[in-house]
Write a protein that holds these residues in place. Structure first.
Motif, PDB file in Angstrom:
ATOM      1  N   PRO A  64       0.825  -1.217   0.000  1.00 51.09           N
ATOM      2  CA  PRO A  64       0.000   0.000   0.000  1.00 51.09           C
ATOM      3  C   PRO A  64       0.855   1.261   0.000  1.00 51.09           C
ATOM      4  O   PRO A  64       1.984   1.264   0.484  1.00 51.09           O
ATOM      5  N   VAL A  65       0.306   2.311  -0.574  1.00 56.11           N
ATOM      6  CA  VAL A  65       0.946   3.619  -0.521  1.00 56.11           C
ATOM      7  C   VAL A  65       0.383   4.327   0.703  1.00 56.11           C
ATOM      8  O   VAL A  65      -0.801   4.634   0.763  1.00 56.11           O
ATOM      9  N   GLY A  66       1.228   4.580   1.694  1.00 52.76           N
ATOM     10  CA  GLY A  66       0.741   5.180   2.935  1.00 52.76           C
ATOM     11  C   GLY A  66       0.234   4.109   3.873  1.00 52.76           C
ATOM     12  O   GLY A  66       0.848   3.044   4.040  1.00 52.76           O
ATOM     13  N   SER A  67      -0.944   4.341   4.461  1.00 54.10           N
ATOM     14  CA  SER A  67      -1.501   3.397   5.417  1.00 54.10           C
ATOM     15  C   SER A  67      -2.057   2.179   4.703  1.00 54.10           C
ATOM     16  O   SER A  67      -2.314   2.199   3.496  1.00 54.10           O
ATOM     17  N   GLU A  68      -2.282   1.110   5.457  1.00 64.31           N
ATOM     18  CA  GLU A  68      -2.823  -0.133   4.907  1.00 64.31           C
ATOM     19  C   GLU A  68      -4.172   0.138   4.239  1.00 64.31           C
ATOM     20  O   GLU A  68      -5.037   0.796   4.795  1.00 64.31           O
ATOM     21  N   GLN A  69      -4.328  -0.372   3.022  1.00 66.69           N
ATOM     22  CA  GLN A  69      -5.545  -0.114   2.257  1.00 66.69           C
ATOM     23  C   GLN A  69      -6.575  -1.221   2.459  1.00 66.69           C
ATOM     24  O   GLN A  69      -6.304  -2.388   2.221  1.00 66.69           O
ATOM     25  N   ASP A  70      -7.774  -0.837   2.906  1.00 62.61           N
ATOM     26  CA  ASP A  70      -8.894  -1.765   3.013  1.00 62.61           C
ATOM     27  C   ASP A  70      -9.926  -1.395   1.964  1.00 62.61           C
ATOM     28  O   ASP A  70     -10.366  -0.235   1.896  1.00 62.61           O
ATOM     29  N   PHE A  71     -10.323  -2.365   1.148  1.00 66.57           N
ATOM     30  CA  PHE A  71     -11.309  -2.101   0.116  1.00 66.57           C
ATOM     31  C   PHE A  71     -12.710  -2.342   0.684  1.00 66.57           C
ATOM     32  O   PHE A  71     -12.923  -3.310   1.419  1.00 66.57           O
ATOM     33  N   PRO A  72     -13.664  -1.466   0.361  1.00 65.30           N
ATOM     34  CA  PRO A  72     -15.032  -1.643   0.877  1.00 65.30           C
ATOM     35  C   PRO A  72     -15.609  -2.988   0.448  1.00 65.30           C
ATOM     36  O   PRO A  72     -15.236  -3.537  -0.599  1.00 65.30           O
ATOM     37  N   SER A  73     -16.515  -3.510   1.268  1.00 65.27           N
ATOM     38  CA  SER A  73     -17.187  -4.745   0.881  1.00 65.27           C
ATOM     39  C   SER A  73     -17.999  -4.498  -0.389  1.00 65.27           C
ATOM     40  O   SER A  73     -18.404  -3.368  -0.673  1.00 65.27           O
ATOM     41  N   ASP A  74     -18.212  -5.540  -1.155  1.00 65.04           N
ATOM     42  CA  ASP A  74     -18.939  -5.448  -2.424  1.00 65.04           C
ATOM     43  C   ASP A  74     -18.184  -4.644  -3.478  1.00 65.04           C
ATOM     44  O   ASP A  74     -18.799  -4.151  -4.431  1.00 65.04           O
ATOM     45  N   SER A  75     -16.875  -4.496  -3.325  1.00 71.19           N
ATOM     46  CA  SER A  75     -16.095  -3.781  -4.341  1.00 71.19           C
ATOM     47  C   SER A  75     -15.904  -4.652  -5.581  1.00 71.19           C
ATOM     48  O   SER A  75     -15.835  -5.875  -5.499  1.00 71.19           O
ATOM     49  N   THR A  76     -15.819  -3.977  -6.716  1.00 70.60           N
ATOM     50  CA  THR A  76     -15.530  -4.645  -7.986  1.00 70.60           C
ATOM     51  C   THR A  76     -14.090  -4.367  -8.375  1.00 70.60           C
ATOM     52  O   THR A  76     -13.638  -3.218  -8.299  1.00 70.60           O
ATOM     53  N   LEU A  77     -13.366  -5.388  -8.787  1.00 66.40           N
ATOM     54  CA  LEU A  77     -11.997  -5.231  -9.264  1.00 66.40           C
ATOM     55  C   LEU A  77     -11.973  -5.354 -10.781  1.00 66.40           C
ATOM     56  O   LEU A  77     -12.468  -6.330 -11.345  1.00 66.40           O
ATOM     57  N   LEU A  78     -11.401  -4.351 -11.442  1.00 64.03           N
ATOM     58  CA  LEU A  78     -11.194  -4.379 -12.887  1.00 64.03           C
ATOM     59  C   LEU A  78      -9.708  -4.518 -13.158  1.00 64.03           C
ATOM     60  O   LEU A  78      -8.888  -3.831 -12.542  1.00 64.03           O
ATOM     61  N   LEU A  79      -9.336  -5.388 -14.081  1.00 66.62           N
ATOM     62  CA  LEU A  79      -7.944  -5.544 -14.458  1.00 66.62           C
ATOM     63  C   LEU A  79      -7.852  -5.975 -15.914  1.00 66.62           C
ATOM     64  O   LEU A  79      -8.818  -6.512 -16.472  1.00 66.62           O
ATOM     65  N   PRO A  80      -6.702  -5.750 -16.560  1.00 70.78           N
ATOM     66  CA  PRO A  80      -6.550  -6.126 -17.958  1.00 70.78           C
ATOM     67  C   PRO A  80      -5.762  -7.416 -18.124  1.00 70.78           C
ATOM     68  O   PRO A  80      -4.946  -7.785 -17.265  1.00 70.78           O
ATOM     69  N   ALA A  81      -6.009  -8.089 -19.219  1.00 70.76           N
ATOM     70  CA  ALA A  81      -5.085  -9.134 -19.654  1.00 70.76           C
ATOM     71  C   ALA A  81      -4.085  -8.463 -20.591  1.00 70.76           C
ATOM     72  O   ALA A  81      -4.411  -7.477 -21.260  1.00 70.76           O
ATOM     73  N   ILE A  82      -2.874  -8.961 -20.611  1.00 74.18           N
ATOM     74  CA  ILE A  82      -1.879  -8.437 -21.550  1.00 74.18           C
ATOM     75  C   ILE A  82      -2.067  -9.229 -22.841  1.00 74.18           C
ATOM     76  O   ILE A  82      -1.515 -10.317 -23.009  1.00 74.18           O
ATOM     77  N   SER A  83      -2.891  -8.685 -23.715  1.00 74.14           N
ATOM     78  CA  SER A  83      -3.369  -9.432 -24.872  1.00 74.14           C
ATOM     79  C   SER A  83      -3.180  -8.628 -26.150  1.00 74.14           C
ATOM     80  O   SER A  83      -2.663  -7.505 -26.126  1.00 74.14           O
ATOM     81  N   VAL A  84      -3.624  -9.192 -27.274  1.00 79.33           N
ATOM     82  CA  VAL A  84      -3.411  -8.596 -28.586  1.00 79.33           C
ATOM     83  C   VAL A  84      -3.911  -7.152 -28.627  1.00 79.33           C
ATOM     84  O   VAL A  84      -5.004  -6.840 -28.189  1.00 79.33           O
ATOM     85  N   GLY A  85      -3.049  -6.255 -29.102  1.00 79.57           N
ATOM     86  CA  GLY A  85      -3.404  -4.854 -29.225  1.00 79.57           C
ATOM     87  C   GLY A  85      -3.416  -4.082 -27.923  1.00 79.57           C
ATOM     88  O   GLY A  85      -3.723  -2.881 -27.911  1.00 79.57           O
ATOM     89  N   ASN A  86      -3.100  -4.741 -26.803  1.00 77.38           N
ATOM     90  CA  ASN A  86      -3.113  -4.089 -25.481  1.00 77.38           C
ATOM     91  C   ASN A  86      -4.457  -3.418 -25.200  1.00 77.38           C
ATOM     92  O   ASN A  86      -4.537  -2.409 -24.494  1.00 77.38           O
ATOM     93  N   VAL A  87      -5.533  -3.999 -25.732  1.00 77.08           N
ATOM     94  CA  VAL A  87      -6.857  -3.374 -25.636  1.00 77.08           C
ATOM     95  C   VAL A  87      -7.312  -3.230 -24.190  1.00 77.08           C
ATOM     96  O   VAL A  87      -7.814  -2.179 -23.774  1.00 77.08           O
ATOM     97  N   GLY A  88      -7.146  -4.291 -23.394  1.00 77.26           N
ATOM     98  CA  GLY A  88      -7.550  -4.229 -21.994  1.00 77.26           C
ATOM     99  C   GLY A  88      -6.794  -3.168 -21.225  1.00 77.26           C
ATOM    100  O   GLY A  88      -7.381  -2.427 -20.419  1.00 77.26           O
ATOM    101  N   GLN A  89      -5.487  -3.059 -21.458  1.00 81.97           N
ATOM    102  CA  GLN A  89      -4.673  -2.072 -20.753  1.00 81.97           C
ATOM    103  C   GLN A  89      -5.071  -0.646 -21.136  1.00 81.97           C
ATOM    104  O   GLN A  89      -5.119   0.248 -20.292  1.00 81.97           O
ATOM    105  N   LEU A  90      -5.354  -0.430 -22.430  1.00 77.91           N
ATOM    106  CA  LEU A  90      -5.795   0.888 -22.879  1.00 77.91           C
ATOM    107  C   LEU A  90      -7.145   1.254 -22.254  1.00 77.91           C
ATOM    108  O   LEU A  90      -7.372   2.395 -21.855  1.00 77.91           O
TER     109      LEU A  90
END
Length: 259
Positions: free
Chosen positions: A4-30
């Motif tokens: 964590p940057v600073g204090s320990e990070q706690d994510f709220p309950s029911d949070s959604t995580l979005l992340l990319p795959a490193i895939s053709v065209g880098n579409v997810g990352q963009l």
């Protein structure tokens, strides 16, 4: 793995995580870049791991001289507690021999943070489509059994198409089928991991080709936004904000002296 940057990070309950795959065209990352830039999501931490190719660079989301001095690394986490949203941006390749270790560490972190659902943004080689996939929408989705019940009605309303399985031995044995995501990076393996770990996870991907994949990122994000409602449309259109780092996405402009 997560620092964590600073204090320990706690994510709220029911949070959604979005992340990319490193895939053709880098579409997810963009697409992830657009989400972070549009919602102005602050950085809350980073991943310290030897499973990714090391890299460091300038702050891609700089808005003034002060935050322009910040550095970015290969895997950083951003969070917006007010929207119960967390975003992981990956900026370098997963080292091939350490792909499994990285996925296991990622799954452990997801379980520890107790994210309600995980959405992986990905892409797939357009030239590998079969005859049926050539027609209609270029988008596909996958959901784990743990998420299937809660989103089935919504996805049916949106008329999304599930990623088709293809024959393992074309023209020889069409009874045996498998999931095939060429150019999708760790998409298939991570999806299978989440199925085994009973995680609520979905994949949203687009068939595309290498080139200028910025339009693909916008269209993929518009597709995801129909489901998650990350940004409300204005006059029927969603206004996504491109980060300033995209100005040099294809290098500097042509020098006037050549004309």
């Amino acid at each position: 793995m997560f620092v964590p940057v600073g204090s320990e990070q706690d994510f709220p309950s029911d949070s959604t995580l979005l992340l990319p795959a490193i895939s053709v065209g880098n579409v997810g990352q963009l697409a992830i870049d657009l989400i972070i830039s549009t919602l102005n999501i602050p950085k809350v931490g980073y991943f310290y791991t030897d499973c990714l190719v090391p890299m460091v660079g300038n702050n891609p989301y700089e808005t003034n001289e002060e935050n322009a001095k910040e550095l970015c690394t290969n895997a950083e986490v951003y969070a917006l507690p007010s929207q119960k949203l967390a975003v992981l941006q990956l900026r370098s390749l997963v080292i091939k021999k350490k792909s499994k270790s990285f996925r296991q560490a990622l799954v452990s972190w997801i379980k520890r943070c107790a994210f309600a659902r995980v959405i992986l943004l990905s892409s797939c080689h357009a030239y590998h489509r079969d005859d049926k996939q050539l027609f209609g929408t270029p988008f596909r989705y996958l959901v784990t059994p743990a998420l299937q019940k809660s989103v089935a009605d919504v996805l049916r309303e949106l008329e999304w198409k599930e990623m088709e399985k293809v024959s393992s031995y074309p023209e020889l044995n069409d009874n045996e089928k498998k999931l095939f995501i060429p150019g999708g990076g760790f998409t298939k393996a991570f999806y299978n991991d989440c199925c085994l770990e009973d995680l609520q996870m979905a994949v949203v991907l687009k068939f595309c080709s290498e080139g200028d994949n910025v339009p693909d990122a916008f269209s993929l994000l518009n597709q995801v936004n129909e489901w998650l409602h990350l940004v409300e449309p204005t006059n029927g259109d969603v206004k996504w904000k491109s980060p300033r780092s995209w100005r040099l996405l294809f290098g500097s402009g042509l020098p006037p002296a050549i004309f």
